[in-house]
Every structure is written in structure tokens, then in C-alpha cells.
Design an enzyme around this catalytic site. Structure first.
Site, mmCIF file in Angstrom:
data_model
loop_
_atom_site.group_PDB
_atom_site.id
_atom_site.type_symbol
_atom_site.label_atom_id
_atom_site.label_comp_id
_atom_site.label_asym_id
_atom_site.label_seq_id
_atom_site.Cartn_x
_atom_site.Cartn_y
_atom_site.Cartn_z
ATOM 1 N N GLN A 1 2.740 -14.914 2.922
ATOM 2 C CA GLN A 1 3.918 -14.768 3.753
ATOM 3 C C GLN A 1 4.860 -15.945 3.466
ATOM 4 O O GLN A 1 4.471 -16.875 2.772
ATOM 5 C CB GLN A 1 3.527 -14.713 5.212
ATOM 6 C CG GLN A 1 2.620 -13.510 5.540
ATOM 7 C CD GLN A 1 2.455 -13.275 7.043
ATOM 8 O OE1 GLN A 1 3.114 -13.861 7.883
ATOM 9 N NE2 GLN A 1 1.530 -12.388 7.373
ATOM 10 N N GLU B 1 5.461 -12.925 9.629
ATOM 11 C CA GLU B 1 4.807 -12.305 10.780
ATOM 12 C C GLU B 1 4.685 -13.312 11.926
ATOM 13 O O GLU B 1 4.714 -14.529 11.703
ATOM 14 C CB GLU B 1 3.402 -11.842 10.331
ATOM 15 C CG GLU B 1 2.606 -11.136 11.416
ATOM 16 C CD GLU B 1 1.370 -10.410 10.868
ATOM 17 O OE1 GLU B 1 1.025 -10.597 9.692
ATOM 18 O OE2 GLU B 1 0.769 -9.634 11.645
ATOM 19 N N GLU C 1 2.926 -6.144 1.089
ATOM 20 C CA GLU C 1 2.054 -7.309 1.310
ATOM 21 C C GLU C 1 1.279 -7.568 0.026
ATOM 22 O O GLU C 1 0.557 -6.668 -0.444
ATOM 23 C CB GLU C 1 1.081 -7.081 2.476
ATOM 24 C CG GLU C 1 1.754 -7.109 3.835
ATOM 25 C CD GLU C 1 0.776 -7.067 5.000
ATOM 26 O OE1 GLU C 1 -0.353 -7.549 4.860
ATOM 27 O OE2 GLU C 1 1.195 -6.542 6.055
ATOM 28 N N ASN D 1 2.049 -0.149 10.271
ATOM 29 C CA ASN D 1 1.476 -1.049 9.276
ATOM 30 C C ASN D 1 -0.035 -0.835 9.215
ATOM 31 O O ASN D 1 -0.698 -0.773 10.257
ATOM 32 C CB ASN D 1 1.747 -2.508 9.690
ATOM 33 C CG ASN D 1 0.950 -3.496 8.857
ATOM 34 O OD1 ASN D 1 1.276 -3.728 7.691
ATOM 35 N ND2 ASN D 1 -0.096 -4.079 9.440
ATOM 36 N N GLU D 2 -0.552 -0.743 8.030
ATOM 37 C CA GLU D 2 -2.008 -0.627 7.821
ATOM 38 C C GLU D 2 -2.635 0.284 8.875
ATOM 39 O O GLU D 2 -3.550 -0.096 9.610
ATOM 40 C CB GLU D 2 -2.673 -2.008 7.798
ATOM 41 C CG GLU D 2 -2.195 -2.834 6.630
ATOM 42 C CD GLU D 2 -3.017 -4.075 6.303
ATOM 43 O OE1 GLU D 2 -3.904 -4.441 7.095
ATOM 44 O OE2 GLU D 2 -2.769 -4.672 5.248
ATOM 45 N N TYR E 1 -4.347 -7.899 -1.764
ATOM 46 C CA TYR E 1 -4.487 -9.359 -1.778
ATOM 47 C C TYR E 1 -5.457 -9.785 -2.881
ATOM 48 O O TYR E 1 -6.453 -9.093 -3.140
ATOM 49 C CB TYR E 1 -5.015 -9.856 -0.423
ATOM 50 C CG TYR E 1 -3.955 -9.799 0.666
ATOM 51 C CD1 TYR E 1 -3.050 -10.835 0.828
ATOM 52 C CD2 TYR E 1 -3.859 -8.699 1.515
ATOM 53 C CE1 TYR E 1 -2.067 -10.790 1.822
ATOM 54 C CE2 TYR E 1 -2.880 -8.643 2.512
ATOM 55 C CZ TYR E 1 -1.995 -9.688 2.657
ATOM 56 O OH TYR E 1 -1.022 -9.646 3.637
HETATM 57 O O1 AHR Z 1 -0.729 -10.858 6.071
HETATM 58 C C1 AHR Z 1 -1.790 -10.951 6.980
HETATM 59 C C2 AHR Z 1 -2.307 -9.591 7.407
HETATM 60 O O2 AHR Z 1 -2.844 -8.937 6.322
HETATM 61 C C3 AHR Z 1 -1.278 -8.625 7.934
HETATM 62 O O3 AHR Z 1 -0.994 -8.822 9.262
HETATM 63 C C4 AHR Z 1 -1.947 -7.310 7.738
HETATM 64 O O4 AHR Z 1 -1.034 -6.269 7.565
HETATM 65 C C5 AHR Z 1 -2.832 -7.539 6.533
HETATM 66 O O5 AHR Z 1 -4.111 -7.097 6.739
#
Ligand code: AHR
Length: 499
Positions: free
Chosen positions: A349, A25, A300, A172-173, A244
Site C-alpha cells: 500500500q 486502506e 492489490e 473487495n475479496e 502478493y
Molecule cells: O492489503 C492488505 C489486505 O490484503 C487487504 O485489505 C485485503 O484486500 C487483502 O487480503
């Protein structure tokens, strides 16, 4: 007692190599400094891309790279990133540190990067603050091979041939930074935007709808229920999911290094929840799509800690330890188990951000490979291989009143008939013996590599770049079809089993 049984002559599902994909990103030093330094930089580069980083990433056989975000994607206007670099308008990267984005890395640079990496491009288009026309024209600019205003523009910018792109994300999101939408509203927006994501010539686009945040099963349900066209077919090829490992807190509050065992445990327990997530989201998808036409795309995933002291909080720069290596191994084992539905995943990432493969030193040409990089390297043998059915009974690794299985494993057979077995031990104190019954193959030769370390937070630094790296593994022995593996505490092992 850890008991593993592998059926080496069975298996029907392929572990899609796109499970090993990446995400870069416009965030902190991921693109700028980490990957792209510009042609005039002192750091050795090819058309602006760091040679050392590209070479290291090529070695991983990265299948695809997702770009430009993330949250950045829904604020990105692609026309700002084409044409002579000096003329490109600047913008504020409001999500990530409020820094000025000069748009020197844009569409042409992204395709150049993918060509150098030998990977496929995966672009995430702007739904949150973009228009349908803007997304339509981006696809046309990239893929159309005829006369049109967009192809004229592309030619003016030095590229007459179209590129090819398969993977296209529609936002995205969108439940959060991509527009704070309700799932019903996004489903309608998705239907509208995707209509204009055209297939030009024989460039067939695989459309990915913005998916759920972690445990938001309602989002998946609403999207699956509302994205069929008039002919009854799904209007999407993939539905994404983001998750995450944070240690159960938002915003992230755990440190990447110098942590106690409780935080080792919490993060690994979080990582293991990926299996539950895949199970539950897949079950919903199965109800609407028993033929599994729509892939689950975990575009992600990874660890998210507090940033390294003294670094910009908006840059998400974190160290990477043996704990991250275990997180990567546990995720891959889960993705393999669910490879009937999971067609792609992208770690967040690639460089200098969150659970990165590579860290580069600011203002110098030094870089390090992280423990996560080494797991990607050790596991790459599973790309496009056939998943082998296995059963595993594991001892517990207990911490306080909680416990997770100590051992995790996955096995596959590649197109040449070679069997690979990856096994990990999450227990930071205790070596474990795994008794493995090998069915359906005669093994004559075993080779292997192990990644382990003395401390839980062992990591590589610019001064000691090789503190954590794989070594040859001598802890496997064979007696007929019984394989015994002596797994060190906190370790990841990959074995090649040959005839
Ligand atoms: O990876 C960091 C961020 O995490 C991304 O930009 C977003 O899509 C997610 O919340």
C-alpha cells in the site's frame, strides 16, 4: 549471454498510466499518521494531509488512489465518515489490529487528498456487510448535481459542487474477507449492486467487479460467464485480481530485512509468477471477451512479510529493501507485457503498510522514501507510452536446484518520441552485460539512472534516509545501433535514448 532486441519504430499498445496507481486502506498507520494527521497536528499539513508525504507522492504522478480498503471496505459504512468530525460515530477496525476507528478521515477528506495528490479517486464500496441502498446513496452523495436528500446532506457538510469519480469497486475479496462468497453467488450479488451504481449527469462510472485471489481461475471464469446484461453487454468494465509475493507461505513468514539468499530468490520467483497469472487469467477473459472490453485490474499486489519487530501485528508495517525494488520492476515489466488487458494496478500500500513507497516515523515528522518509491519514480516515464516490442534472452540466476532469468526488461516510446528502456538484474552476486540491438531508431545520446546496493537487504532508515537511492548510470555505451549495458548485481536501470 544476455541479448536484447528492441524495435523502436514498432508498437501499438499503450501502457495505461493507471498501471502506476496506489492503494491506501484504513489499516495501521497508512491513512492515520502516514497520510492524515489532522489540521491541529504539529506535523506540517494542509487541511490535515502531511505536506511531506503529499509532495513526495505528487512527484510520482500517481494516476489513482484506491480507498478505503481492502478488507476494511466491506465493513465501512460511509455515512459514519461525513459531517462534523467530533460527531462521527466510532467503530472497531476488526480486521486490522482491533483499534478504534474514529472516522475522522472520510469521503470529504479522501477527495481532498486526491485533489492534493492530483490523482483520480477509486472507491471500493461495501458489498460484504453493506446494502445496495447504501452504495447507491454514496454514489449519489458524491456525484449528483441536483436536488436530492443526498445532495442536501453533502451541502450541509460544506460541499455544494459534486465531485467526479470514475473508478468504483463493487466489493473487495468477496471470496474471503468480503463475505466468503462462492463465485456464482458473488456474480449475482455483483449484478444486483452494480445496477444501482448510477451515472449521474456526465459522470460515467467504470465499474470494477471483485476478482480472483491469485491462482483461482475458476473465479474469473464464473465472473466472465455470468456478468452480461440483457443486451449482451458486460455489466462490468474491469475485473480485479489480487496477488502478493510472500515466498510461498501463508500466513507470511519471511522477514523484510536480515534474510538469506534463499528468501531473496523465493520472493523474486514469486514476483515473476505475476506474468503467468496475467497470461492465464487473460486467456480465460479472451474466451468470453475477445474484444477486450473488460480490463484486468490488479488492484492489490506487492510483497507481504512479517511485521517489523515490536510493531502491532495487525498493522502490517514492514521495511522495504533492494529486494522490493526488484519486485516492483519485475511487476511493471509483466504489466507492460500484458497491457492489452491490464488497464490498472494498485500497489499495496502507499504509506507504512506492506510494500510501501513511504515510511513515516511514529510520533515524529520524519519520513523516508523506500527503494520501491525510487522504482516508481524511475519507471514513471513509461506512463501512457507506447510499448515497444522486444525480445530478450537472459542468463539464468540459479539458486540451489531452481533458477529464474537474471535479466528483465521493458521499453516504451513516449508521445514526444523519446524511448525509455528499463532493465533489471535479479542476480545478487553477478554483474551482467546486456547486448542490445536497437532497431528503427538512431540513438545519439543516452542518459540513465541506476538503483543498486551492496547488500540484498539494503534499505533506508530514519537515520540514514538516503542509503538506497538512484544515481547517474554510466554503464551504457553505444556502437552504431549496438547498445551495451553493464548491469551491476541486484540493480534496476532506466535509460533515456535520445536522437
Ligand atoms: O492489503 C492488505 C489486505 O490484503 C487487504 O485489505 C485485503 O484486500 C487483502 O487480503
Amino acid at each position: 549471454m544476455n541479448q536484447l532486441t528492441i524495435n523502436a519504430d514498432l508498437g501499438s499498445q499503450t501502457i495505461n498510466r493507471h498501471i502506476y496507481s496506489h492503494f491506501a486502506e484504513h489499516l495501521g498507520r497508512c491513512i492515520y499518521g502516514g497520510i492524515y494527521v489532522g489540521e491541529d497536528a504539529d506535523i506540517p499539513n494542509t487541511r490535515g494531509m502531511r505536506n511531506d508525504v503529499v509532495a513526495a507522492l505528487r512527484h510520482l504522478n500517481i494516476p489513482n488512489l484506491r480507498w478505503p480498503g481492502g478488507c476494511f471496505a466491506d465493513e465501512y459504512h460511509w455515512r459514519d465518515g461525513i459531517g462534523p468530525q467530533a460527531n462521527r460515530p466510532k467503530m472497531v477496525n476488526t480486521h486490522w489490529g482491533g483499534v478504534t476507528e474514529d472516522n475522522s478521515f472520510g469521503t470529504h477528506e479522501f477527495f481532498e487528498l486526491c485533489a492534493q495528490l492530483g490523482c483520480e479517486p477509486y472507491i471500493c464500496g461495501n458489498v460484504g456487510s453493506g446494502t445496495v441502498q447504501e452504495m447507491q446513496q454514496w454514489v449519489e452523495y458524491i456525484t449528483f448535481d441536483g436536488m436530492s436528500p443526498m445532495t442536501d446532506l453533502r451541502r450541509e457538510n460544506g460541499r455544494s459542487e459534486p465531485w467526479r469519480i470514475k473508478y468504483w469497486g463493487v466489493g473487495n475479496e468477496n471470496w474471503g474477507c468480503g463475505g466468503n462468497m462462492r463465485p456464482e453467488y458473488y456474480a449475482d450479488e455483483y449484478r444486483r449492486f452494480q445496477t444501482y451504481v448510477r451515472n449521474f449527469g456526465d459522470n460515467k462510472i467504470f465499474k470494477i467487479a471483485g476478482g480472483a485471489n491469485s491462482f483461482d481461475y475458476n473465479w474469473t471464469e464464473v465472473l466472465m460467464a455470468n456478468t452480461r446484461g440483457g443486451n449482451g453487454k458486460f455489466l462490468m468494465d474491469g475485473l480485479s485480481l489480487h496477488y502478493y509475493s510472500l515466498g510461498n507461505s501463508w500466513p507470511p513468514s519471511l522477514a523484510a530485512t536480515s534474510f538469506a539468499e534463499g528468501d531473496w530468490f523465493n520472493i523474486l520467483r514469486d514476483a515473476r509468477r505475476m506474468d503467468e497469472l496475467l497470461q492465464r487469467h487473460s486467456t480465460i477473459m479472451d474466451q468470453y471477451d475477445p474484444e477486450k472490453e473488460v480490463g484486468l485490474i490488479v488492484d492489490e499486489w506487492g510483497t507481504w512479510y512479517t511485521v517489523e519487530p515490536g510493531t502491532n501485528p495487525g498493522f502490517l508495517y514492514q521495511q522495504n529493501t533492494m529486494r522490493d525494488a526488484l519486485v516492483a520492476a519485475l511487476h511493471f515489466d509483466s504489466f507492460h507485457r500484458h497491457c492489452d488487458r491490464v488497464q490498472m494496478t494498485n500497489i499495496a500500500q502507499t504509506v507504512n503498510v506492506l510494500q510501501a513507497m513511504i515510511l513515516t516515523e511514529e510520533g515524529s515528522d520524519r519520513m523516508i522514501l523506500t527503494p520501491t518509491y525510487h522504482v516508481f519514480d524511475m519507471y514513471k516515464v513509461h506512463q501512457d507510452a507506447t510499448l515497444l516490442p522486444l525480445t530478450l534472452t537472459s542468463d539464468e540466476y540459479a539458486y540451489g536446484d531452481n533458477a529464474i532469468p537474471a535479466i528483465s526488461a521493458t521499453a516504451s516510446r513516449d508521445s514526444a518520441g523519446n524511448v525509455h528502456l528499463s532493465v533489471s538484474n535479479s542476480d545478487p552476486h553477478t554483474d551482467h552485460t546486456v547486448a542490445c540491438a536497437l532497431r528503427g531508431m538512431k540513438v545519439g545520446m543516452i542518459t540513465g539512472r541506476v538503483l543498486t546496493a551492496v547488500t540484498m537487504d539494503a534499505h533506508n532508515t530514519f537515520d540514514e534516509p538516503d542509503r538506497v537511492q538512484p544515481t547517474n548510470f554510466n554503464g551504457a555505451s553505444l556502437d552504431g545501433d549496438q547498445l551495451t549495458i553493464q548491469l551491476p548485481a541486484k540493480s534496476v536501470v532506466t535509460l533515456a535514448l535520445g536522437a
